[in-house]
Design a protein around this motif. Structure first.
Motif, PDB file in Angstrom:
ATOM      1  N   ASP A  95       0.838  -1.204   0.000  1.00 59.69           N
ATOM      2  CA  ASP A  95       0.000   0.000   0.000  1.00 59.69           C
ATOM      3  C   ASP A  95       0.865   1.244   0.000  1.00 59.69           C
ATOM      4  O   ASP A  95       2.057   1.204   0.297  1.00 59.69           O
ATOM      5  N   ASP A  96       0.221   2.368  -0.294  1.00 59.22           N
ATOM      6  CA  ASP A  96       0.940   3.645  -0.367  1.00 59.22           C
ATOM      7  C   ASP A  96       0.866   4.391   0.963  1.00 59.22           C
ATOM      8  O   ASP A  96       0.653   5.599   0.997  1.00 59.22           O
ATOM      9  N   GLU A 164      -4.475   7.838  -6.688  1.00 61.79           N
ATOM     10  CA  GLU A 164      -5.322   6.741  -6.209  1.00 61.79           C
ATOM     11  C   GLU A 164      -4.575   5.429  -6.416  1.00 61.79           C
ATOM     12  O   GLU A 164      -3.939   5.209  -7.454  1.00 61.79           O
ATOM     13  N   LYS A 165      -4.633   4.542  -5.423  1.00 65.49           N
ATOM     14  CA  LYS A 165      -3.794   3.346  -5.404  1.00 65.49           C
ATOM     15  C   LYS A 165      -3.864   2.544  -6.703  1.00 65.49           C
ATOM     16  O   LYS A 165      -2.832   2.295  -7.340  1.00 65.49           O
ATOM     17  N   GLN A 166      -5.057   2.124  -7.089  1.00 65.11           N
ATOM     18  CA  GLN A 166      -5.177   1.256  -8.258  1.00 65.11           C
ATOM     19  C   GLN A 166      -4.750   1.967  -9.544  1.00 65.11           C
ATOM     20  O   GLN A 166      -4.170   1.356 -10.435  1.00 65.11           O
ATOM     21  N   ILE A 171      -0.676   2.531 -13.919  1.00 68.58           N
ATOM     22  CA  ILE A 171       0.358   3.289 -14.638  1.00 68.58           C
ATOM     23  C   ILE A 171       1.687   2.544 -14.567  1.00 68.58           C
ATOM     24  O   ILE A 171       2.420   2.460 -15.560  1.00 68.58           O
ATOM     25  N   ALA A 172       1.995   1.987 -13.402  1.00 64.84           N
ATOM     26  CA  ALA A 172       3.246   1.236 -13.252  1.00 64.84           C
ATOM     27  C   ALA A 172       3.261   0.025 -14.191  1.00 64.84           C
ATOM     28  O   ALA A 172       4.267  -0.252 -14.853  1.00 64.84           O
ATOM     29  N   GLU A 173       2.158  -0.694 -14.250  1.00 71.85           N
ATOM     30  CA  GLU A 173       2.079  -1.864 -15.134  1.00 71.85           C
ATOM     31  C   GLU A 173       2.208  -1.448 -16.600  1.00 71.85           C
ATOM     32  O   GLU A 173       2.897  -2.111 -17.393  1.00 71.85           O
ATOM     33  N   ARG A 238       6.934  -8.239  -9.219  1.00 73.13           N
ATOM     34  CA  ARG A 238       5.750  -7.753  -8.499  1.00 73.13           C
ATOM     35  C   ARG A 238       5.562  -6.268  -8.763  1.00 73.13           C
ATOM     36  O   ARG A 238       6.516  -5.548  -9.078  1.00 73.13           O
ATOM     37  N   VAL A 239       4.323  -5.837  -8.640  1.00 73.36           N
ATOM     38  CA  VAL A 239       3.982  -4.420  -8.703  1.00 73.36           C
ATOM     39  C   VAL A 239       3.578  -3.991  -7.300  1.00 73.36           C
ATOM     40  O   VAL A 239       2.922  -4.745  -6.575  1.00 73.36           O
TER      41      VAL A 239
END
Length: 285
Positions: A95-96, A164-166, A171-173, A238-239
Motif C-alpha cells: 500500500d501507499d 489513487e492506489k489502483q 500506470i506502473a504496469e 511484483r507491482v
C-alpha cells in the motif's frame, strides 16, 4: 537470573523495533545501516539501568537518533565518491501508506543532519520540540529553527497530486509493458514534458552516470533500454509501492533484481527512479 534479565529486556525492545527502524531508515536512507543502528541501540539498551528509564520508547528513539546523526557524517563522506546518482534503498510495500516518499527522501539528503532529524521527528513523527531537543541535544528553540529551515526546503517535494492506489499501479504496469516492448508511442504518452530519469547502479552494474532530464532525453534513454531488453529480457516480479511511489520489481537478464519507482503528477510520470545497485537490493531477496 542474568538470562531472565536479557529475556525481559528483549521482550520490551522487540515491539518497538519497527518504529525504531522507521526512524533510522528515514534518517539514513539505507536499510542495512538502519538495521545496524537499531542493533546498536539494542546493545546499549541491554547495558542500561532499565529501572531508571521511565519511557523506554522515548529513550530508544533518542538513542537511535543520536546514532544516526553520527552515522550521517561518515555516510556523507562515502556519498561524495559514489558512482552516479545516489538513491535511497528501495522499501517495497503493498500500500501507499508511506509518510516519506522517495522525492522527499532525496530532498532530506540535502539538509544538514540536524535539520533532517528535527524535521523527521517533529513534522513526520509528530514529536514535541522538547523531545526533539532531548534527542538532538539542542535547545527547543534551536530545534524549531532547524525544522522551519528544513520545511522550506521540503515543501516543494510534497506530492501535489494524490495518486489513487489502483490508478498508480495501472500506470506502473503500463510503464513496464511499454518500456520492455519498445512501444515508444505508449511510453511517451505517459510522460510529462519535464520528466527526469535517475538510475542508481553504484558502479556495481551498468547505469547512466547522470540523470536524463526532459522528455527528449528520457525517450532517447528508454529507446536504448528497450532495444537491449528485447534481446536480453526482463521479468516482472511484483507491482507495488516503492518508497511511497507506484512501481515494480523486476528480475533482469544478469539474474539481479531491480526496482523502478514512478513519481506521478496529474496522471503522468514526472520522475523515474531505478535502483540497480545489488547492495541496495539484498533485503528484497
Amino acid at each position: 537470573m542474568a538470562n531472565a534479565g536479557f529475556e525481559d529486556a528483549a521482550a520490551n525492545f522487540e515491539p518497538l523495533r519497527p518504529k525504531l527502524m522507521r526512524v533510522a531508515y528515514r534518517m539514513l536512507g539505507s536499510v542495512a545501516d538502519a538495521e545496524d543502528m537499531v542493533h546498536e541501540a539494542f546493545i546499549r539498551w541491554m547495558r542500561t539501568d532499565r529501572g531508571e528509564v521511565r519511557e523506554p520508547e522515548a529513550f530508544l528513539r533518542r538513542t537511535v537518533t543520536r546514532l544516526c546523526l553520527d552515522q550521517l557524517k561518515s555516510a556523507r563522506r562515502q556519498r561524495e565518491s559514489y558512482v552516479g546518482p545516489w538513491l535511497p534503498d528501495p522499501v517495497v510495500e503493498e500500500d501507499d501508506q508511506e509518510d516519506v516518499t522517495l522525492p522527499l527522501l532525496l530532498v532530506l539528503e540535502r539538509l544538514s543532519p540536524l535539520e533532517r532529524a528535527a524535521f523527521l521527528l517533529h513534522d513526520v513523527f509528530g514529536l514535541g520540540f522538547e523531545e526533539v531537543a532531548a534527542a538532538t541535544q539542542r535547545e527547543p528553540a534551536a530545534c524549531r529553527r532547524l525544522a522551519a529551515r528544513a520545511r522550506t526546503h521540503v515543501r516543494e517535494a510534497r506530492p501535489r497530486f494524490k495518486v489513487e492506489k489502483q490508478h498508480g499501479l495501472k500506470i506502473a504496469e503500463a510503464f513496464f509493458a511499454a518500456s520492455r516492448s519498445g512501444d515508444m508511442n505508449a511510453l511517451g504518452a505517459m510522460l510529462t514534458a519535464d520528466v527526469s530519469a535517475h538510475a542508481d547502479g553504484g558502479g556495481k552494474r551498468p547505469a547512466a552516470i547522470e540523470p536524463a532530464l526532459g522528455f527528449d532525453a528520457v525517450m532517447t534513454q528508454y529507446e536504448r533500454v528497450a532495444a537491449w531488453l528485447r534481446t536480453h529480457g526482463s521479468k516482472l516480479v511484483r507491482v507495488g509501492f516503492i518508497n511511497g511511489l507506484p512501481g515494480f520489481v523486476t528480475l533482469e537478464a544478469d539474474g539481479e533484481l531491480q526496482t523502478t519507482a514512478l513519481d506521478i503528477e496529474d496522471g503522468k510520470i514526472a520522475g523515474i527512479y531505478v535502483v540497480r545497485n545489488p547492495e541496495k537490493l539484498r533485503h528484497l531477496h
